[in-house]
Design an enzyme around this catalytic site. Structure first.
Site, mmCIF file in Angstrom:
data_model
loop_
_atom_site.group_PDB
_atom_site.id
_atom_site.type_symbol
_atom_site.label_atom_id
_atom_site.label_comp_id
_atom_site.label_asym_id
_atom_site.label_seq_id
_atom_site.Cartn_x
_atom_site.Cartn_y
_atom_site.Cartn_z
ATOM 1 N N HIS A 87 2.286 -33.777 -1.465
ATOM 2 C CA HIS A 87 1.750 -32.620 -0.734
ATOM 3 C C HIS A 87 0.846 -31.770 -1.623
ATOM 4 C CE1 HIS A 87 1.449 -28.926 1.596
ATOM 5 N NE2 HIS A 87 1.754 -28.314 0.475
ATOM 6 N N CYS A 144 -1.228 -27.717 7.143
ATOM 7 C CA CYS A 144 -1.554 -28.870 6.308
ATOM 8 C C CYS A 144 -1.456 -30.169 7.112
ATOM 9 C CB CYS A 144 -0.596 -28.929 5.121
ATOM 10 S SG CYS A 144 -0.893 -30.321 4.028
ATOM 11 N N GLN A 183 -15.400 -24.779 -27.743
ATOM 12 C CA GLN A 183 -14.261 -23.987 -28.214
ATOM 13 C C GLN A 183 -14.787 -22.655 -28.741
ATOM 14 O OE1 GLN A 183 -11.101 -24.669 -27.870
ATOM 15 N NE2 GLN A 183 -11.109 -26.859 -27.362
ATOM 16 N N CYS A 206 3.505 -33.324 5.410
ATOM 17 C CA CYS A 206 3.660 -32.259 6.410
ATOM 18 C C CYS A 206 3.638 -32.807 7.836
ATOM 19 C CB CYS A 206 2.582 -31.198 6.225
ATOM 20 S SG CYS A 206 2.875 -30.184 4.752
ATOM 21 N N GLY A 225 -7.078 -34.397 -28.286
ATOM 22 C CA GLY A 225 -7.313 -33.120 -28.954
ATOM 23 C C GLY A 225 -6.299 -32.058 -28.559
ATOM 24 N N PHE A 226 -5.917 -32.066 -27.287
ATOM 25 C CA PHE A 226 -4.959 -31.059 -26.839
ATOM 26 C C PHE A 226 -3.613 -31.247 -27.520
ATOM 27 C CE2 PHE A 226 -1.788 -29.340 -23.832
ATOM 28 C CZ PHE A 226 -2.227 -28.032 -23.798
ATOM 29 N N ASP A 283 -8.874 -29.866 -13.962
ATOM 30 C CA ASP A 283 -7.664 -30.688 -13.947
ATOM 31 C C ASP A 283 -6.522 -29.764 -14.289
ATOM 32 O OD1 ASP A 283 -8.161 -30.694 -17.010
ATOM 33 O OD2 ASP A 283 -6.160 -31.546 -16.756
ATOM 34 N N ASP A 328 -8.468 -37.909 -21.543
ATOM 35 C CA ASP A 328 -8.462 -36.799 -22.482
ATOM 36 C C ASP A 328 -8.343 -37.394 -23.881
ATOM 37 O OD1 ASP A 328 -8.499 -34.312 -23.495
ATOM 38 O OD2 ASP A 328 -6.471 -33.771 -22.923
ATOM 39 N N SER A 329 -8.896 -36.688 -24.854
ATOM 40 C CA SER A 329 -9.105 -37.295 -26.170
ATOM 41 C C SER A 329 -7.899 -37.309 -27.095
ATOM 42 C CB SER A 329 -10.207 -36.536 -26.892
ATOM 43 O OG SER A 329 -9.787 -35.199 -27.107
ATOM 44 N N CYS A 346 -1.403 -33.206 5.610
ATOM 45 C CA CYS A 346 -1.032 -34.286 4.699
ATOM 46 C C CYS A 346 0.094 -35.138 5.298
ATOM 47 C CB CYS A 346 -0.624 -33.727 3.337
ATOM 48 S SG CYS A 346 1.090 -33.191 3.211
#
Length: 376
Positions: A340, A309, A194, A314, A92-93, A271, A89-90, A311
């Site tokens: 999980h 599940c 944006q 679990c 920017g956030f 994400d 991620d840049s 995983c």
RNA sequence: GUGGGUAUGGCGUAGUUGGUUAACGCGUCAGUUUGUGGCACUGAAGACCGUGGGUUCGAAUCCCACUAUCCACC
């Protein structure tokens, strides 16, 4: 190189080839802000958890340990041992989330470091340079994530500036990729749409950046406090203007049903910090909905987090044990929940892809999505 | 045995020139979390202020007795 395999309605099934391997889309990118999944999940664990793409943050890694250091050590892949695609991620956030410490100008943004208060300047060129040092598979454009709500005039000015920044990002990325000694000379650049919640500005900005022929396109500035219906509406509005043959990324989203609805609106990549952050706060995502493992009702519950599940967590651990770990402040509790939850999210994407492959996505959506029936 | 101190929600404490629904931390219970400045944030339940008497319009607060506990001394 993205290949659209087919569509069911607006939903897309695709394959995204990168120098670090292939990504089957739709896909969820696992958030590792400081080059690590919070909660104690290693790169090796991530493979087990069916993660396809790891997401790291330019801003955080620039401050600590420093992008030049990571470049000297061979880049993020070597640093973390993660061999598959990484998206950075840049920063920017952070312009948005660190709003009290920032000053935005045409050149870029002045921040104060949240670590030591040191003044930092980051503009399009700086962000590209840092991401080039990191050597990620995909670099994100440096944008301004406009807060919600935002006045129309402010938004119009901001997206014009974000578009100018994007042109500078593209030029700088081309220059860096051509430089000898660049860690990843094939680094890709995604632009970010944006326009807050204004249909016309969203469309105008999307059209503008679509012309720049970037490697992918993201929709940013959503899930920042606006109602979910508004987010879905913006996706509906923007979708027709997103290039068909490029991957599309909805930034920072979201809940399982947000993701299903995003896929239904033509998004390929997602994400979100939810699976890891909420895990650290005791929440498990399951096919029956969210479970808060802090709740007293799990005190003597020897069932796994999710009975449906498969995983590693679990297969071995009970709700009662994990509740005990959480209550005792043992880091293993959070670690098991993060593992999980990431498995759940990555499996959710797998099931979405299977549903698409079987041309039964709409049925899957109806069965699982809160917009229609609600389970997750 | 003598002298002194202390007794406030599960735990640790605040609260005295006596005055409206007794405060705080931890714990408990529940909720929130969307390109991570986060073992964070929000809220709730829970105490007739050791027991019994007394003074007073009014007592966690003052007085007496008792009980428990701690310290010192014989």
């Amino acid at each position: 190189m993205y290949q659209l395999l087919f569509r069911e309605g607006t939903a897309r099934r695709g394959v995204f080839e990168t120098v670090h391997g292939t990504v089957q889309t739709p896909a969820f990118m696992n958030v590792a802000t400081s080059a690590a999944i919070k909660g104690g999940i290693s790169a090796g664990d991530l493979e087990t958890l069916k993660c396809q793409v790891m997401l790291c943050n330019t801003y955080h890694l620039h401050i600590r340990p420093g992008d030049e250091l990571i470049a000297d050590l061979g880049g993020l892949h070597r640093f973390t041992t993660w061999k598959r695609p990484i998206l950075t991620d840049s920063g920017g956030f952070q312009v948005f989330s660190l709003a009290s410490l920032r000053k935005i100008t045409e050149e870029g943004v002045h921040f104060s470091s949240h670590v030591d208060g040191k003044k930092i300047f980051m503009g399009p060129e700086e962000s590209m340079r840092i991401q080039s040092h990191l050597g990620s598979t995909i670099a994100m454009a440096f944008d301004e994530c406009i807060e919600n709500p935002a006045p129309y005039d402010y938004t119009a000015n901001s997206i014009a500036r974000t578009a100018r920044w994007l042109a500078r990002c593209k030029a700088e990325m081309a220059r860096l990729n051509a430089q000898p000694g660049t860690i990843n000379p094939h680094q890709l650049l995604f632009g970010i749409n944006q326009g807050a919640t204004y249909d016309d500005l969203r469309i105008q900005h999307m059209q503008q950046i679509a012309e720049m022929d970037l490697d992918g396109y993201a929709v940013g500035g959503l899930a920042v406090g606006e109602p979910t219906e508004v987010m879905y509406h913006i996706l509906d509005v923007v979708e027709p203007y997103m290039p068909i043959n490029k991957p599309r990324y909805l930034m920072g989203v979201g809940t399982p049903s947000n993701i299903i609805e995003g896929v239904a609106r033509g998004i390929d990549l997602f994400d979100c910090v939810m699976p890891s952050r909420n895990a650290r706060h005791g929440h498990a995502f399951t096919w029956q909905g969210i479970r808060n493992l802090n709740n007293a009702k799990y005190e003597r519950d020897m069932l796994p987090l999710d009975e449906d599940c498969e995983c590693p967590v679990c297969q071995n651990y009970s709700r009662a044990y994990i509740r005990h770990l959480l209550k005792s402040g043992e880091i293993l509790g959070g670690r098991l929940l993060v593992a999980h939850n990431l498995w759940f999210y990555n499996t959710l994407m797998e099931r979405i892809r299977e549903a698409l492959d079987n041309h039964s996505f709409e049925a899957f959506r109806a069965e699982n999505c809160e917009q229609v029936g609600t389970r997750i």
